[in-house]
Design an enzyme around this catalytic site. Structure first.
Site, PDB file in Angstrom:
ATOM      1  N   ASN A 161      60.845   2.999 -24.245  1.00 20.99           N
ATOM      2  CA  ASN A 161      61.373   4.252 -23.656  1.00 20.99           C
ATOM      3  C   ASN A 161      60.785   4.569 -22.273  1.00 20.99           C
ATOM      4  O   ASN A 161      61.460   5.185 -21.443  1.00 20.99           O
ATOM      5  CB  ASN A 161      61.229   5.433 -24.627  1.00 20.99           C
ATOM      6  CG  ASN A 161      59.813   5.755 -25.004  1.00 20.99           C
ATOM      7  OD1 ASN A 161      58.902   4.954 -24.806  1.00 20.99           O
ATOM      8  ND2 ASN A 161      59.606   6.936 -25.545  1.00 20.99           N
ATOM      9  N   LYS A 184      52.279  -7.021 -24.544  1.00 20.01           N
ATOM     10  CA  LYS A 184      53.595  -7.351 -25.079  1.00 20.01           C
ATOM     11  C   LYS A 184      54.507  -6.143 -24.892  1.00 20.01           C
ATOM     12  O   LYS A 184      54.392  -5.159 -25.601  1.00 20.01           O
ATOM     13  CB  LYS A 184      53.512  -7.692 -26.575  1.00 20.01           C
ATOM     14  CG  LYS A 184      54.786  -8.348 -27.076  1.00 20.01           C
ATOM     15  CD  LYS A 184      55.126  -8.013 -28.507  1.00 20.01           C
ATOM     16  CE  LYS A 184      55.781  -6.679 -28.678  1.00 20.01           C
ATOM     17  NZ  LYS A 184      57.086  -6.499 -28.020  1.00 20.01           N
ATOM     18  N   GLU A 260      49.069   5.594 -29.691  1.00 16.40           N
ATOM     19  CA  GLU A 260      49.930   6.669 -29.180  1.00 16.40           C
ATOM     20  C   GLU A 260      51.229   6.560 -29.953  1.00 16.40           C
ATOM     21  O   GLU A 260      52.056   5.693 -29.678  1.00 16.40           O
ATOM     22  CB  GLU A 260      50.171   6.489 -27.676  1.00 16.40           C
ATOM     23  CG  GLU A 260      48.914   6.609 -26.815  1.00 16.40           C
ATOM     24  CD  GLU A 260      48.370   8.023 -26.744  1.00 16.40           C
ATOM     25  OE1 GLU A 260      49.073   8.976 -27.152  1.00 16.40           O
ATOM     26  OE2 GLU A 260      47.226   8.188 -26.302  1.00 16.40           O
ATOM     27  N   LEU A 261      51.406   7.424 -30.937  1.00 16.17           N
ATOM     28  CA  LEU A 261      52.491   7.233 -31.905  1.00 16.17           C
ATOM     29  C   LEU A 261      53.585   8.291 -31.758  1.00 16.17           C
ATOM     30  O   LEU A 261      53.709   8.930 -30.723  1.00 16.17           O
ATOM     31  CB  LEU A 261      51.894   7.200 -33.315  1.00 16.17           C
ATOM     32  CG  LEU A 261      50.718   6.211 -33.483  1.00 16.17           C
ATOM     33  CD1 LEU A 261      50.144   6.259 -34.883  1.00 16.17           C
ATOM     34  CD2 LEU A 261      51.140   4.791 -33.131  1.00 16.17           C
ATOM     35  N   ARG A 288      64.346  15.215 -20.778  1.00 19.76           N
ATOM     36  CA  ARG A 288      63.642  14.145 -20.069  1.00 19.76           C
ATOM     37  C   ARG A 288      63.882  12.847 -20.837  1.00 19.76           C
ATOM     38  O   ARG A 288      63.776  12.811 -22.066  1.00 19.76           O
ATOM     39  CB  ARG A 288      62.154  14.480 -20.037  1.00 19.76           C
ATOM     40  CG  ARG A 288      61.319  13.427 -19.372  1.00 19.76           C
ATOM     41  CD  ARG A 288      59.893  13.939 -19.197  1.00 19.76           C
ATOM     42  NE  ARG A 288      59.060  12.930 -18.603  1.00 19.76           N
ATOM     43  CZ  ARG A 288      57.915  12.504 -19.125  1.00 19.76           C
ATOM     44  NH1 ARG A 288      57.457  13.035 -20.240  1.00 19.76           N
ATOM     45  NH2 ARG A 288      57.218  11.590 -18.518  1.00 19.76           N
ATOM     46  N   CYS A 294      58.461  10.585 -26.821  1.00 18.44           N
ATOM     47  CA  CYS A 294      57.597  11.054 -27.905  1.00 18.44           C
ATOM     48  C   CYS A 294      57.281  12.532 -27.728  1.00 18.44           C
ATOM     49  O   CYS A 294      56.995  13.238 -28.686  1.00 18.44           O
ATOM     50  CB  CYS A 294      56.315  10.245 -27.923  1.00 18.44           C
ATOM     51  SG  CYS A 294      55.504  10.224 -26.316  1.00 18.44           S
ATOM     52  N   GLU A 391      61.953  12.197 -35.939  1.00 15.39           N
ATOM     53  CA  GLU A 391      62.200  12.188 -34.489  1.00 15.39           C
ATOM     54  C   GLU A 391      63.686  11.952 -34.242  1.00 15.39           C
ATOM     55  O   GLU A 391      64.245  10.974 -34.743  1.00 15.39           O
ATOM     56  CB  GLU A 391      61.436  11.022 -33.848  1.00 15.39           C
ATOM     57  CG  GLU A 391      60.003  11.300 -33.520  1.00 15.39           C
ATOM     58  CD  GLU A 391      59.382  10.138 -32.719  1.00 15.39           C
ATOM     59  OE1 GLU A 391      59.271   9.042 -33.275  1.00 15.39           O
ATOM     60  OE2 GLU A 391      59.022  10.358 -31.562  1.00 15.39           O
TER      61      GLU A 391
HETATM   62  P1  NAP Z   1      58.298   0.609 -32.160  1.00 18.99           P
HETATM   63  O1  NAP Z   1      59.441   0.063 -32.894  1.00 18.99           O
HETATM   64  O2  NAP Z   1      57.094   1.021 -32.911  1.00 18.99           O
HETATM   65  O3  NAP Z   1      57.922  -0.504 -31.076  1.00 18.99           O
HETATM   66  C1  NAP Z   1      56.894  -0.324 -30.148  1.00 18.99           C
HETATM   67  C2  NAP Z   1      56.357  -1.681 -29.735  1.00 18.99           C
HETATM   68  O4  NAP Z   1      55.780  -2.306 -30.879  1.00 18.99           O
HETATM   69  C3  NAP Z   1      57.421  -2.638 -29.218  1.00 18.99           C
HETATM   70  O5  NAP Z   1      56.853  -3.455 -28.231  1.00 18.99           O
HETATM   71  C4  NAP Z   1      57.738  -3.461 -30.454  1.00 18.99           C
HETATM   72  O6  NAP Z   1      58.276  -4.730 -30.186  1.00 18.99           O
HETATM   73  C5  NAP Z   1      56.362  -3.581 -31.058  1.00 18.99           C
HETATM   74  N1  NAP Z   1      56.368  -3.900 -32.471  1.00 18.99           N
HETATM   75  C6  NAP Z   1      57.298  -3.597 -33.412  1.00 18.99           C
HETATM   76  N2  NAP Z   1      56.912  -4.076 -34.616  1.00 18.99           N
HETATM   77  C7  NAP Z   1      55.717  -4.687 -34.424  1.00 18.99           C
HETATM   78  C8  NAP Z   1      54.815  -5.384 -35.277  1.00 18.99           C
HETATM   79  N3  NAP Z   1      55.044  -5.534 -36.582  1.00 18.99           N
HETATM   80  N4  NAP Z   1      53.681  -5.885 -34.749  1.00 18.99           N
HETATM   81  C9  NAP Z   1      53.413  -5.751 -33.442  1.00 18.99           C
HETATM   82  N5  NAP Z   1      54.239  -5.108 -32.565  1.00 18.99           N
HETATM   83  C10 NAP Z   1      55.368  -4.573 -33.065  1.00 18.99           C
HETATM   84  O7  NAP Z   1      58.692   1.869 -31.293  1.00 18.99           O
HETATM   85  P2  NAP Z   1      59.892   2.009 -30.255  1.00 18.99           P
HETATM   86  O8  NAP Z   1      61.123   2.278 -31.026  1.00 18.99           O
HETATM   87  O9  NAP Z   1      59.891   0.897 -29.284  1.00 18.99           O
HETATM   88  O10 NAP Z   1      59.425   3.287 -29.445  1.00 18.99           O
HETATM   89  C11 NAP Z   1      59.699   4.566 -29.860  1.00 18.99           C
HETATM   90  C12 NAP Z   1      58.517   5.181 -30.565  1.00 18.99           C
HETATM   91  O11 NAP Z   1      57.391   5.186 -29.695  1.00 18.99           O
HETATM   92  C13 NAP Z   1      58.753   6.616 -30.932  1.00 18.99           C
HETATM   93  O12 NAP Z   1      58.249   6.874 -32.212  1.00 18.99           O
HETATM   94  C14 NAP Z   1      57.958   7.379 -29.878  1.00 18.99           C
HETATM   95  O13 NAP Z   1      57.572   8.668 -30.267  1.00 18.99           O
HETATM   96  C15 NAP Z   1      56.806   6.481 -29.681  1.00 18.99           C
HETATM   97  N6  NAP Z   1      56.154   6.725 -28.384  1.00 18.99           N
HETATM   98  C16 NAP Z   1      54.946   7.335 -28.378  1.00 18.99           C
HETATM   99  C17 NAP Z   1      54.331   7.628 -27.182  1.00 18.99           C
HETATM  100  C18 NAP Z   1      52.992   8.306 -27.153  1.00 18.99           C
HETATM  101  O14 NAP Z   1      52.361   8.279 -26.108  1.00 18.99           O
HETATM  102  N7  NAP Z   1      52.529   8.912 -28.237  1.00 18.99           N
HETATM  103  C19 NAP Z   1      54.948   7.293 -25.980  1.00 18.99           C
HETATM  104  C20 NAP Z   1      56.191   6.667 -26.017  1.00 18.99           C
HETATM  105  C21 NAP Z   1      56.783   6.386 -27.246  1.00 18.99           C
HETATM  106  P3  NAP Z   1      59.866  -4.946 -30.211  1.00 18.99           P
HETATM  107  O15 NAP Z   1      60.394  -4.239 -29.053  1.00 18.99           O
HETATM  108  O16 NAP Z   1      60.049  -6.397 -30.096  1.00 18.99           O
HETATM  109  O17 NAP Z   1      60.353  -4.396 -31.514  1.00 18.99           O
END
Ligand code: NAP
Length: 487
Positions: A161, A184, A260-261, A288, A294, A391
């Site tokens: 994102n 990664k 950071e979840l 935004r 998040c 979310e």
């Molecule tokens: P996601 O599915 O958790 O993926 C995040 C990253 O982790 C990607 O690079 C993904 O790779 C990787 N990943 C997925 N499964 C994995 C595994 N088993 N082992 C290691 N890496 C793995 O999240 P997303 O959908 O990309 O992002 C949205 C989420 O991020 C939302 O929940 C949002 O709130 C959160 N977020 C939090 C913050 C913060 O600062 N708190 C900031 C931004 C976003 P792939 O792309 O290859 O699946």
């Protein structure tokens, strides 16, 4: 650059893995496609790393660690400062690249490049501010020396994102602290990170300090690296579900973690709020990044006296937003990242409506191509709607009414998440009282955006562990060493 074209910015990026300072193909020659979410069309292919490539990247980071830790902090800071300047100079082409792979409107992509750059500027300044201590032991006979050292090779995982800023927020402090890294990026948005690797190299980053692996097999490639034990830290930004899994993996070799979840931000508007400011703030907190943040306001709680008027004004603003490809002028509602995201938003809206919510604008999917969902406002959203707990990650603003401050606080805190909460009131006592009682790592007090590289970003409860940015950001990449001195 005078001529910036879509194909030009994509062609300019290296599509291989970046390991030990060299661009290399995946060992088995595999690649995967990167798509434009506004059209569904393929933009290009990038290398698809296997576990063996991941291991090579970690080997490079481990080999580079001692030399990089010994580099004078000022030199590390100057690399970051140069990267900041290059990012600003190339903002326009980097923004276009980001819009193409992620979908966000160009204006927002420009903002994100500047935001990412600010992390490099901030941590260039922090690199030379790491301090230590010298103290007399209580018994008077000894001395305590306290110093900070880099944690060591670090694994970084970022989401789609904010394809560049989430990298900057991790790479900046890692470099400042003297840690080498394997990063990664998300498979859906690898191009911004690949471009960033090129820029950091141009800025003088030594070989092996930043290694970038793009892969469709995130778990298969990262888990062995986490369990290897030579990397001493994992910094992850992504969903709470994946974060939990990674924490378990990190437990085996007791890696330091920064997590950071996910979030589920409440946005409270009290009767005494400046309503113009509250609506402006609501638009920022909701829209935004097309709601794919998040920090996105996920639940609006509005006090009865201003409920109807707030809903009316927010609806007017949301209904006027232009939807379209992020490269078009004045677009605010770009495409969501993929069709699964559209389906999820659509299901959450349908669920809320089935439980009694009213649709004031938007509320139904639009025809393709592209993954579009219109700006939507719902009122009378009941507590048991799924979107109260999950979310939304899209342009949907659910509004519910409240009467008392206690009621608002109970609703706001009724979530496993605790990243950010927003609150609008003009009563200073209430502002501080409610800020203290809201269970969140960050509070937007009469303000719809909290992110700032100079401030500590992070959540409590299941929104994460640790903080990024601010003066604490570099600490996440440092170990404290105490030397007991006998005189
Ligand atoms: P996601 O599915 O958790 O993926 C995040 C990253 O982790 C990607 O690079 C993904 O790779 C990787 N990943 C997925 N499964 C994995 C595994 N088993 N082992 C290691 N890496 C793995 O999240 P997303 O959908 O990309 O992002 C949205 C989420 O991020 C939302 O929940 C949002 O709130 C959160 N977020 C939090 C913050 C913060 O600062 N708190 C900031 C931004 C976003 P792939 O792309 O290859 O699946």
């Amino acid at each position: 650059m005078s001529e910036i074209s879509e194909s030009g910015v994509v062609d300019a990026v290296a599509k291989e893995l970046f390991i030990g300072g060299k661009w290399v193909a995946a060992k088995d020659g595999k690649t995967f496609a990167v798509l434009d979410p506004s059209t569904g069309q393929r933009l290009c292919d990038v290398a698809d790393a296997s576990p063996a490539d991941g291991r090579a990247a970690l080997d490079a980071a481990v080999a580079a660690q001692p030399g990089f830790a010994a580099m004078p902090p000022r030199e590390r800071g100057e690399i970051l400062r140069r990267a900041y300047e290059i990012l600003l100079a190339r903002n326009e082409e980097l923004a276009l690249l980001m819009t193409l792979e992620m979908g966000k409107p160009l204006a927002e992509a420009r903002g994100e490049v500047a935001y990412a750059a600010e992390f490099f500027r901030w941590f260039a300044e922090e690199a030379v501010r790491v301090d230590g201590g010298y103290a007399v032991a209580p018994n008077g006979s000894g001395r305590f020396l306290v110093t900070k050292q880099p944690v060591g090779p670090t694994l970084l995982i970022t989401p789609w994102n904010f394809p560049m800023a989430m990298g900057g927020r991790k790479i900046g402090p890692a470099i400042a602290a003297g840690c080498t890294t394997v990063i990664k990026p998300a498979a859906q948005t690898p191009l911004s990170m690949l471009a960033l690797a090129g820029i950091l190299t141009e800025a003088g980053l030594p070989d092996g300090v930043l290694n970038v692996i793009t892969t469709k097999d995130a778990g298969g490639v990262m888990e062995p690296l986490i369990r290897d034990g030579r990397a001493r830290k994992l910094s992850f930004t992504g969903s709470t579900g994946v974060g939990r899994k990674l924490l378990e993996q990190c437990a085996e070799k007791v890696l330091r973690t920064s997590m950071e979840l996910g979030g589920n931000a409440p946005f409270l508007v009290f009767d005494d709020a400046d309503l113009d400011a509250a609506v402006d703030g609501a638009m920022q907190a909701k829209m935004r990044n097309i709601g794919e943040a998040c920090t996105a306001a996920n639940r609006f709680y509005v006090q009865r006296g201003v409920y109807d008027e707030f809903a009316r004004r927010l609806t007017e603003r949301m209904a006027s937003l232009k939807m379209g490809r992020g490269t078009e002028n004045d677009v605010v509602v770009g495409p969501l990242i993929d069709d699964a995201a559209v389906r999820k938003v659509s299901e959450l809206v349908k669920d809320a409506v089935d439980r009694g919510a009213k649709v004031l604008t938007g509320g139904s999917e639009v025809d393709g191509p592209g993954n579009f969902y219109p700006a939507t406002v719902l009122t009378d959203v009941p507590r048991d709607a799924r979107m109260s707990d999950e979310e939304i990650f899209g342009p949907v603003a659910p509004i519910s009414v409240f009467d008392t401050e206690d009621e608002a606080l109970a609703a706001a805190n009724d979530t496993e998440y605790g990243l950010v909460s927003y609150l609008y009131t003009s009563d200073v006592k209430r502002a501080l009282r409610v800020s203290e009682r809201l269970e969140a790592g960050m509070i937007g007090l009469n303000q719809g955006i909290v992110s700032n590289p100079a401030a500590p970003f992070g959540g409590i409860k299941q929104s994460g562990l640790g903080r990024e940015g601010g003066t604490v950001g570099i600490e996440e990449f440092l170990e404290t060493k105490y030397i007991a001195v006998s005189l």
